[in-house]
Design a protein around this motif. Structure first.
Motif, PDB file in Angstrom:
ATOM      1  N   ILE A  14      77.775  41.076  74.068  1.00  0.00           N
ATOM      2  CA  ILE A  14      78.110  41.688  72.792  1.00  0.00           C
ATOM      3  C   ILE A  14      76.917  41.625  71.845  1.00  0.00           C
ATOM      4  CG2 ILE A  14      79.559  41.432  70.727  1.00  0.00           C
ATOM      5  CD1 ILE A  14      81.831  40.607  72.686  1.00  0.00           C
ATOM      6  N   SER A  17      74.347  44.107  73.065  1.00  0.00           N
ATOM      7  CA  SER A  17      74.807  45.463  72.775  1.00  0.00           C
ATOM      8  C   SER A  17      74.677  45.786  71.293  1.00  0.00           C
ATOM      9  CB  SER A  17      76.266  45.632  73.211  1.00  0.00           C
ATOM     10  OG  SER A  17      76.374  45.515  74.599  1.00  0.00           O
ATOM     11  N   GLY A  21      72.300  48.516  69.716  1.00  0.00           N
ATOM     12  CA  GLY A  21      72.917  49.569  68.922  1.00  0.00           C
ATOM     13  C   GLY A  21      72.244  49.727  67.576  1.00  0.00           C
ATOM     14  N   LYS A 100      69.305  53.081  73.205  1.00  0.00           N
ATOM     15  CA  LYS A 100      70.594  53.768  73.160  1.00  0.00           C
ATOM     16  C   LYS A 100      71.220  53.800  74.550  1.00  0.00           C
ATOM     17  CE  LYS A 100      72.816  57.977  71.569  1.00  0.00           C
ATOM     18  NZ  LYS A 100      72.635  59.272  70.914  1.00  0.00           N
ATOM     19  N   SER A 103      72.311  50.291  75.572  1.00  0.00           N
ATOM     20  CA  SER A 103      73.548  49.939  74.882  1.00  0.00           C
ATOM     21  C   SER A 103      74.751  50.537  75.616  1.00  0.00           C
ATOM     22  CB  SER A 103      73.500  50.434  73.436  1.00  0.00           C
ATOM     23  OG  SER A 103      74.670  50.066  72.753  1.00  0.00           O
ATOM     24  N   GLN A 104      74.623  51.772  76.060  1.00  0.00           N
ATOM     25  CA  GLN A 104      75.691  52.413  76.830  1.00  0.00           C
ATOM     26  C   GLN A 104      75.925  51.671  78.147  1.00  0.00           C
ATOM     27  OE1 GLN A 104      74.031  56.350  77.104  1.00  0.00           O
ATOM     28  NE2 GLN A 104      74.954  57.021  75.169  1.00  0.00           N
ATOM     29  N   TYR A 106      75.405  48.484  78.692  1.00  0.00           N
ATOM     30  CA  TYR A 106      76.087  47.213  78.425  1.00  0.00           C
ATOM     31  C   TYR A 106      77.534  47.400  77.990  1.00  0.00           C
ATOM     32  CZ  TYR A 106      72.772  43.732  79.723  1.00  0.00           C
ATOM     33  OH  TYR A 106      71.982  42.904  80.476  1.00  0.00           O
ATOM     34  N   GLU A 107      77.866  48.531  77.405  1.00  0.00           N
ATOM     35  CA  GLU A 107      79.276  48.820  77.139  1.00  0.00           C
ATOM     36  C   GLU A 107      80.027  48.909  78.462  1.00  0.00           C
ATOM     37  OE1 GLU A 107      79.684  52.289  74.644  1.00  0.00           O
ATOM     38  OE2 GLU A 107      78.354  51.439  73.126  1.00  0.00           O
ATOM     39  N   SER A 108      79.414  49.552  79.434  1.00  0.00           N
ATOM     40  CA  SER A 108      80.014  49.665  80.761  1.00  0.00           C
ATOM     41  C   SER A 108      80.070  48.302  81.459  1.00  0.00           C
ATOM     42  CB  SER A 108      79.219  50.671  81.601  1.00  0.00           C
ATOM     43  OG  SER A 108      79.785  50.819  82.874  1.00  0.00           O
ATOM     44  N   ASN A 110      80.398  45.391  80.040  1.00  0.00           N
ATOM     45  CA  ASN A 110      81.516  44.671  79.423  1.00  0.00           C
ATOM     46  C   ASN A 110      82.846  45.115  80.019  1.00  0.00           C
ATOM     47  OD1 ASN A 110      80.111  43.001  77.637  1.00  0.00           O
ATOM     48  ND2 ASN A 110      80.043  44.575  76.058  1.00  0.00           N
ATOM     49  N   LYS A 111      83.044  46.410  80.164  1.00  0.00           N
ATOM     50  CA  LYS A 111      84.291  46.935  80.720  1.00  0.00           C
ATOM     51  C   LYS A 111      84.476  46.481  82.166  1.00  0.00           C
ATOM     52  CE  LYS A 111      84.381  50.984  77.736  1.00  0.00           C
ATOM     53  NZ  LYS A 111      84.148  52.422  77.638  1.00  0.00           N
TER      54      LYS A 111
END
Length: 124
Positions: A14, A17, A21, A100, A103-104, A106-108, A110-111
């Motif tokens: 987090i 990310s 971001g 950018k 960041s995308q 790391y969003e994935s 996390n999921k």
């Protein structure tokens, strides 16, 4: 115990990310053809973070022992994803210069980790 270690990874993810971001510059530049896709990077990074968590959970007395175990786990990850370290490193370096996109990724990541925790499948 694994949950606590994986939760620590979430805090790290987090933070990374959020930082990426904030510092993200808008760039639509596509990665080099030899680079891993964002999805491939996310899958590999999820496995790497889970491997880090497993090593931390072991609480080995020697950092050398921890490093040896982690290196073995990374070799298994490279084999699982059919990727060599050079391709991974070059891809990682590319994405680190494109906040950018990282960041995308790391969003994935996390999921993916959240899903694996729900399925009780936190092995890399």
């Amino acid at each position: 115990m694994v949950e606590r270690a994986v939760n620590f990874s979430f805090v790290s993810l987090i933070f990374i990310s959020g930082f990426l971001g904030i510092t993200a510059c808008s760039s639509n530049e596509k990665p080099p053809q030899s680079a891993l896709t964002q999805e491939q990077m996310a899958s590999i990074l999820a496995d790497v973070h889970i491997a880090e968590s497993r090593v931390t959970k072991l609480q080995l007395k020697s950092s050398d022992s921890s490093l040896l175990v982690f290196e073995k786990l990374k070799k298994e990850i490279w084999k699982k994803h059919k990727v060599d370290t050079l391709v991974y490193r070059n891809s990682y370096d590319y994405y680190m210069t494109h906040p950018k996109q990282m960041s995308q990724i790391y969003e994935s990541v996390n999921k993916k980790i959240e899903l694996r925790e729900k399925q009780n499948n936190v092995k890399p």
